[in-house]
Every structure is written in structure tokens, then in C-alpha cells.
Design a protein around this motif. Structure first.
Motif, PDB file in Angstrom:
ATOM      1  N   GLN A 136      33.346  99.141  63.487  1.00 20.76           N
ATOM      2  CA  GLN A 136      32.476  98.036  63.091  1.00 20.76           C
ATOM      3  C   GLN A 136      31.184  97.998  63.900  1.00 20.76           C
ATOM      4  OE1 GLN A 136      35.804  94.960  63.110  1.00 20.76           O
ATOM      5  NE2 GLN A 136      34.566  94.208  61.410  1.00 20.76           N
TER       6      GLN A 136
ATOM      7  N   ASP B 225      28.943  99.153  58.484  1.00 14.27           N
ATOM      8  CA  ASP B 225      29.436  97.951  57.815  1.00 14.27           C
ATOM      9  C   ASP B 225      30.521  98.334  56.810  1.00 14.27           C
ATOM     10  OD1 ASP B 225      27.871  96.145  59.168  1.00 14.27           O
ATOM     11  OD2 ASP B 225      26.223  96.240  57.729  1.00 14.27           O
TER      12      ASP B 225
ATOM     13  N   LYS C 116      24.707 100.210  58.362  1.00 18.26           N
ATOM     14  CA  LYS C 116      24.336  98.841  58.698  1.00 18.26           C
ATOM     15  C   LYS C 116      22.980  98.481  58.100  1.00 18.26           C
ATOM     16  CE  LYS C 116      27.024  97.783  62.801  1.00 18.26           C
ATOM     17  NZ  LYS C 116      27.646  96.615  62.131  1.00 18.26           N
TER      18      LYS C 116
END
Length: 365
Positions: A208, A212, A321
């Protein structure tokens, strides 16, 4: 050689240089425009030509390359003229003229290098890249049935492959599947070799920090399985029953945590031995992963039912991300196929079992 020049020679030489300079400056735009097979291509050309990331050049300078060339040409002309005048004053005509040439080359080199600088801030987001390219690159399992593997015709198929096809269809673009080993999934995403990872990818705190995740889309769990008529609704129901399990496996450890003392756990050295004990009726229950059960024949799968979940670790779609637009599209599609039942049908086909609640009722975390 270093003496005074003949009358008119300076003007003639100046005119010749002017014509040469004008002729060369007409070709400068081509130097500012990378060829189609150049290492430095823009993001759209790069993505359509190859699946490897390339450093883009500054989009503004490329769009206004004529203006840039004009400015550079003017600067070069000014430097050349200045060095010419200085050379007359100093009496070192030839040396100073070559100094002017070197100065012009330096200015042009700096200008060309500027156009090759990375321009990450001007990069379109992943969804825009996909739409402009009219294709989406998705990492899928290389040899991990039932998630993804080559069939007898050497074509990829499986649960993850079918999800990748659904996403490409939803976006209205061509699907470019990239079969990868497990260790190559996240690096390929971070390096933008692929746009998405749909490859039985689990989520943990370390991952994480890097990428994402979408909402859960696929089941991956360890459980206790048995015949439909076997009455087991929770861990307490395991009491007095014989359970086959692979010795030293994760499911063995999880089973030992919850099974009551009266449960009879039969540990086998190999997985096929544990499965054989269950299928032959020597053990009433089998502790295993849902992927193992998916390898059962149709008849065996119909005679086997999930009783309790020992450990649940569903799969998620990985995305870089800050790619909110593409992530929202993916999550919207997953929500739709959960609601209309298509995802459950897909699970029944490949896992021979319905989706667990951890997947069916999951949302964005």
C-alpha cells in the motif's frame, strides 16, 4: 595568412556565411523533432510503440520548436557577429572566428539538451493515456490457474483474464495482456510497463505504500470444505470430525488455532494425499485453499461445500498512485458486475464456488 584581407573580401565572406547560416537554420526544426524510432518520443507515441517507459521531452518546447529555433538562431548570429568584431579589434581573426563557431555550437547544444529534459509534470494521467492509445496494458498471471494460464491452444484464460477483458470492454479500448511472474507484477506497474495489475494480487501495508488498490474482486481464502450434508456451521462444529490437511501448511496452522480438542486432524506429507483421503471418505472434511478446490472435477466440486473460512485474503486490482480517474472507472465497473451477478457467474465457472461476502460486499477501503 594573418594579414589584412583584400577589399571586398570581408563583405563577400560575410554574405557567404549569411547564406550558409540561413540554409542551416532551415534544417534546425528537424533536429528538435525526434524521429519516430527515437528514444525520446512523447507518451502517446511511446505507449503505442512499446510497453516500456521512455523519458518524454518537454512538450512546450516541442510544440513551439520553430520559436525556439528562431531564438537560438538569433543568439548564434549575435555571438558570431560579436566574435567577428572582437577578432578585428584583437588582430587574431582566424582564432576568434573559430571561437565564434565553438560558441555557436555550445549554444545550440544547450538548446537541444533542454528539449530532451524530462517533463513529468505535463504527463497525462493513466486514463487519458489509455484513451489516447486506444489500448490498455494489463498484467495477468503467467501460469497460475484458475486465475490465468495458457490453454491447449496456447491462449491465456482464467478468472483474472476474463476480468481484464471486461475492463477493456468497459473502456472501449483494445486489450494488451502482459503475462508476468508474481515477482514482476509491482515493478512493471511502477515502471509503467503496464497500466493495471490483475494477477491474484493481495494487499498488505508494504504494498500500500507503493501502489493503490481497487475494491476486492476475487476470492483467495483458506477454509474447511466438506459434503453438503455435513453439519458444520462454525469452528465448534469441527468437534469429533476427521479433517485432512497438508502438514505444516498455513491452513494447518490456522486450523490448529480454531479446532476444538475433540477434532481429529489428519496431517499428510503431500497435498494429493490429503485430497485423496477426503475424496475416498477416510476424512469427513478437508482444510485447503479455494484454488485447490477449483481444480476438482465437476462432480467432485458439486459434492464439496465451503463450511468455514480459516483465513481470508481476497485479491485486488493494482494501479499506480494518484491515478484517480482510472481507479474510479475500475471500481465502478467492479461494482456493476457485482450487482448484476456477472462476477459471481465468473467465480462459479473458475472457482466452482460462489463469491464469499468478503468480495461480494466489499467496497473501496
Amino acid at each position: 595568412m594573418f594579414g589584412a584581407s583584400k577589399p571586398g573580401t570581408r563583405a563577400q565572406s560575410s554574405e557567404v556565411r549569411k547564406q550558409q547560416f540561413t540554409s542551416h537554420s532551415m534544417h534546425f526544426p528537424s533536429l528538435f523533432t525526434p524521429p519516430a524510432n527515437s528514444f525520446f518520443v512523447n507518451s502517446q507515441e511511446r505507449n503505442s510503440a512499446t510497453q516500456f517507459p521512455i523519458i518524454p521531452y518537454t512538450n512546450f518546447l516541442h510544440r513551439h520548436r520553430i520559436l525556439c529555433v528562431t531564438i537560438v538562431a538569433a543568439a548564434m548570429r549575435a555571438i558570431e557577429k560579436w566574435t567577428w568584431v572582437r577578432s578585428i579589434d584583437s588582430g587574431s581573426l582566424l582564432v576568434k572566428r573559430y571561437a565564434g563557431v565553438f560558441a555557436c555550437i555550445l549554444v545550440y547544444s544547450l538548446a537541444l539538451a533542454t528539449t530532451l529534459l524530462p517533463a513529468h509534470e505535463s504527463r497525462a494521467d493513466a486514463l487519458e493515456d489509455v484513451q489516447n492509445r486506444r489500448a490498455i496494458r494489463i498484467a495477468v498471471p503467467k501460469d497460475t490457474p484458475p486465475f490465468g494460464a495458457a490453454n491447449q491452444y496456447k491462449a491465456l484464460e482464467g478468472f483474472d483474464v476474463s476480468i481484464a477483458r471486461m475492463i477493456a470492454l468497459e473502456l472501449g479500448v483494445k486489450l494488451d495482456m502482459v503475462p508476468l511472474d508474481s515477482g514482476d507484477r509491482i515493478p512493471s506497474l511502477l515502471n509503467r510497463h503496464v497500466d493495471l495489475v490483475i494477477s491474484s494480487l493481495g494487499k498488505n501495508p508494504e504494498r500500500q505504500k507503493q501502489i493503490d488498490f481497487s475494491q476486492a474482486y476475487a476470492p483467495f481464502y483458506l477454509g474447511v470444505f466438506g459434503a453438503p450434508g455435513t453439519d458444520v456451521k462454525n469452528a465448534a462444529g469441527l468437534g469429533g470430525k476427521t479433517i485432512a490437511v497438508l502438514k505444516g501448511s498455513i491452513e494447518d496452522g490456522e486450523l490448529s488455532k480454531v479446532a476444538p480438542a475433540s477434532a481429529i486432524i489428519k496431517r499428510f506429507a503431500t497435498e494429493p494425499e490429503a485430497v485423496k483421503s477426503y475424496l475416498q471418505g477416510d476424512s469427513k472434511l478437508l482444510a485447503a485453499g479455494n484454488v485447490l478446490i477449483s481444480a476438482f472435477t465437476k462432480e467432485q466440486a458439486e459434492a464439496t461445500q465451503l463450511k468455514i473460512v480459516l483465513k481470508d485474503s481476497p485479491c485486488f486490482i493494482g494501479i499506480n498512485k494518484n491515478e484517480t480517474a482510472l481507479l474510479n472507472k475500475v471500481n465502478a465497473m467492479l461494482s456493476t458486475i457485482k450487482q448484476n451477478g456477472m462476477l459471481n457467474v465468473n467465480a462459479q465457472r473458475w472457482f466452482k464456488a460462489p463469491l464469499p461476502d468478503s468480495v461480494l460486499h466489499s467496497s473501496i477501503e
